[in-house]
Design an enzyme around this catalytic site. Structure first.
Site, mmCIF file in Angstrom:
data_model
loop_
_atom_site.group_PDB
_atom_site.id
_atom_site.type_symbol
_atom_site.label_atom_id
_atom_site.label_comp_id
_atom_site.label_asym_id
_atom_site.label_seq_id
_atom_site.Cartn_x
_atom_site.Cartn_y
_atom_site.Cartn_z
ATOM 1 N N THR A 70 0.859 -1.328 0.177
ATOM 2 C CA THR A 70 0.015 -0.087 -0.126
ATOM 3 C C THR A 70 1.092 1.269 -0.032
ATOM 4 O O THR A 70 0.972 2.149 -0.814
ATOM 5 C CB THR A 70 -1.024 -0.293 0.981
ATOM 6 N N ASN A 150 -5.929 -10.126 -7.220
ATOM 7 C CA ASN A 150 -5.864 -10.883 -5.849
ATOM 8 C C ASN A 150 -7.313 -11.844 -5.805
ATOM 9 O O ASN A 150 -7.319 -12.411 -4.908
ATOM 10 C CB ASN A 150 -5.564 -10.080 -4.046
ATOM 11 N N GLN A 178 0.901 -9.823 -5.311
ATOM 12 C CA GLN A 178 -0.105 -12.157 -5.516
ATOM 13 C C GLN A 178 0.767 -12.883 -6.110
ATOM 14 O O GLN A 178 0.661 -13.713 -6.399
ATOM 15 C CB GLN A 178 -1.193 -11.562 -6.095
ATOM 16 N N SER A 197 4.452 -7.369 -0.808
ATOM 17 C CA SER A 197 4.631 -6.988 1.121
ATOM 18 C C SER A 197 4.318 -8.526 0.891
ATOM 19 O O SER A 197 4.192 -9.858 0.337
ATOM 20 C CB SER A 197 2.754 -6.764 0.145
ATOM 21 N N ALA A 198 5.582 -8.602 1.848
ATOM 22 C CA ALA A 198 6.307 -10.103 2.339
ATOM 23 C C ALA A 198 5.037 -10.781 3.153
ATOM 24 O O ALA A 198 4.933 -11.249 2.942
ATOM 25 C CB ALA A 198 7.518 -9.668 3.687
ATOM 26 N N HIS A 199 4.290 -9.621 3.765
ATOM 27 C CA HIS A 199 3.254 -11.174 4.530
ATOM 28 C C HIS A 199 1.894 -11.934 3.440
ATOM 29 O O HIS A 199 0.998 -13.015 3.955
ATOM 30 C CB HIS A 199 1.643 -10.586 5.605
ATOM 31 N N THR A 235 13.932 5.030 10.253
ATOM 32 C CA THR A 235 15.117 3.910 10.750
ATOM 33 C C THR A 235 14.170 2.172 10.450
ATOM 34 O O THR A 235 13.377 2.349 10.157
ATOM 35 C CB THR A 235 14.999 3.676 12.329
ATOM 36 N N CYS A 323 -9.659 -6.322 2.237
ATOM 37 C CA CYS A 323 -10.050 -5.666 1.711
ATOM 38 C C CYS A 323 -11.441 -5.299 1.538
ATOM 39 O O CYS A 323 -11.350 -3.921 2.589
ATOM 40 C CB CYS A 323 -9.134 -4.652 1.783
HETATM 41 N N1 PLP Z 1 -2.096 -4.954 -3.541
HETATM 42 C C1 PLP Z 1 -2.650 -6.557 -3.877
HETATM 43 C C2 PLP Z 1 -2.856 -7.019 -5.195
HETATM 44 C C3 PLP Z 1 -2.512 -6.755 -2.533
HETATM 45 O O1 PLP Z 1 -3.146 -8.084 -2.971
HETATM 46 C C4 PLP Z 1 -2.535 -6.980 -1.781
HETATM 47 C C5 PLP Z 1 -3.400 -7.292 0.172
HETATM 48 O O2 PLP Z 1 -4.096 -7.535 -0.149
HETATM 49 C C6 PLP Z 1 -1.992 -5.210 -1.261
HETATM 50 C C7 PLP Z 1 -1.618 -4.997 -2.761
HETATM 51 C C8 PLP Z 1 -1.577 -4.452 -0.291
HETATM 52 O O3 PLP Z 1 -0.356 -5.001 0.122
HETATM 53 P P1 PLP Z 1 -0.727 -4.770 2.127
HETATM 54 O O4 PLP Z 1 -1.578 -4.388 2.740
HETATM 55 O O5 PLP Z 1 0.302 -5.896 2.469
HETATM 56 O O6 PLP Z 1 -0.047 -3.224 1.726
#
Ligand code: PLP
Length: 386
Positions: A70, A150, A178, A197-199, A235, A323
């Site tokens: 994001t 996603n 993704q 995004s790592a998670h 940091t 989301c």
């Molecule tokens: N972009 C895509 C395609 C995603 O699936 C997501 C998370 O659902 C994001 C961006 C946003 O990632 P984050 O919430 O880790 O910033």
């Protein structure tokens, strides 16, 4: 509990946990401090950046670590708004993640052209090529297209679009959140702007990265310090970064080669669920999709009730993107694919992980069959009692 919501987030990979703890224990100093322990933190940051750049195939100097996708999306679009001419347009894939759409809408008001899509939601290469030539070439705008969706898992032709954008000297922004960790990252570094995004791939939450083009040396996410070579003050989160890179290295070395096997598991499940729940539809069934993602339109009953019933049976699935869950109105992704609001309210997203077994998939198909029977019986008790 079989977890089928990996596109929302993934559990922390054990290599990531180890890397996180090691960095937090051994390299907790502030990388900007003037003594040797801090220099060792800087070395670890450099090593993580180089490893990531090697996987993406780009110059490590073009990588900035961020708090996730994001932040990266917003920073890139802010930069484009500030550096492109005031009348420049963004050609945006309508099925982008809300973080991209929100930033684009706020920063390019009235100057967004939706990318033409095929019925499955894939950017149509020839019409997009035409759009690039007609509306964007010559510094008149940029293209925004994700690597993999996603909600539906549909893959976008980002390589081909990158080629066309490079030829026309039009910047391309690619949200690879993704794609990365599920499919090889190689080649993504050739795209001007890429982020992840790592998670989403076994790393910790609140950690991510972006790659910027070498021509954007003045790119600043936020001023106020010399960290990240001045591109992003604050940091550095070395434990998070080390854990992210460890998770991605593992995915690249041990997992992404298994894509074909995993695709087979997905296809087998799709066939099973179509038998288990007559009338179920798979969104973009014929399109190239992520091996882990299936978007299902159920033949009856609002998706929240399916999700709750599956949850009670031990299966975690989603009504759509995390989301979008709980927000009013059907998904913009499905709307872009021509799915009516009524059908979109019956959509369920199933997204597997590398550890999902064949037994998990089979059990999920069985659970769908049971929930279908229960929901039909509740809707029409006379049918069952009679
Ligand atoms: N972009 C895509 C395609 C995603 O699936 C997501 C998370 O659902 C994001 C961006 C946003 O990632 P984050 O919430 O880790 O910033």
């Amino acid at each position: 509990m079989p977890y089928f919501d990996h596109n929302a987030t993934t559990p922390l990979a054990s290599v990531a946990r180890t890397a996180w703890l090691q960095a937090a224990d051994e390299a907790w100093h502030n990388a900007s401090s003037p003594y040797r322990a801090a220099a060792r933190v800087r070395l670890r940051l450099d090593a993580a950046r180089e490893t990531l750049a090697g996987l993406l195939e780009c110059d490590p100097a073009c990588i900035v670590f961020t708090s996730g996708a994001t932040e990266a999306a917003h920073a890139i679009i802010v930069h484009l708004a500030a550096t492109l001419p005031v009348e420049a347009r963004l050609a945006v894939n309508p099925t982008e993640h809300p973080c991209v759409l929100a930033a684009a809408g706020a920063l390019f008001p009235g100057r967004i052209t939706p990318l033409p899509l095929t019925p499955d939601g894939i950017a149509a290469t020839e019409p997009v090529g035409q759009l690039i030539a007609d509306q964007l070439a010559g510094g008149r705008g940029a293209v925004v297209v994700m690597a993999a969706n996603n909600e539906t898992g549909v893959l976008q032709p980002w390589r081909e679009l990158a080629k066309r954008c490079t030829e026309a000297r039009v910047p391309l922004v690619c949200d690879a959140a993704q794609w990365i960790g599920k499919l090889p990252a190689a080649g993504l570094g050739a795209v001007d702007w890429v982020f992840g995004s790592a998670h989403k791939f076994g790393g910790p939450k609140g950690t991510g990265f972006l790659k910027f083009p070498a021509t954007a040396g003045n790119f600043i996410i936020r001023p106020g310090g010399a960290q990240e070579r001045g591109h992003r003050a604050g940091t550095e989160n070395l434990p998070g970064i080390a854990a992210m890179v460890a998770a991605l290295v593992e995915a690249e070395q041990r997992k992404v080669f298994l894509e074909t096997d995993r695709q087979l598991l997905r296809t087998t499940f799709e066939q099973a669920v179509m038998v288990a729940v007559p009338g179920v539809e798979i969104v973009a069934a014929g399109a190239e999709r992520l091996w882990n993602t299936i978007s299902l339109i159920m033949p009856h009953t609002e998706n929240h009730r399916w999700v709750a019933q599956l949850d009670r049976r031990g299966f975690e699935v989603s009504t759509g993107s995390a989301c979008a869950t709980g927000k009013d109105g059907p998904s913009h992704v499905l709307a872009a694919l021509g799915v009516s609001p009524d059908r979109a309210r019956r959509v369920i997203r199933v997204s597997a992980g590398w550890d999902t077994t064949v037994e998990d998939w089979t059990a999920l198909a069985t659970a769908f069959r049971e929930v279908d029977a229960d929901l039909r019986a509740t809707a029409n008790p006379a049918v069952v009692s009679g």
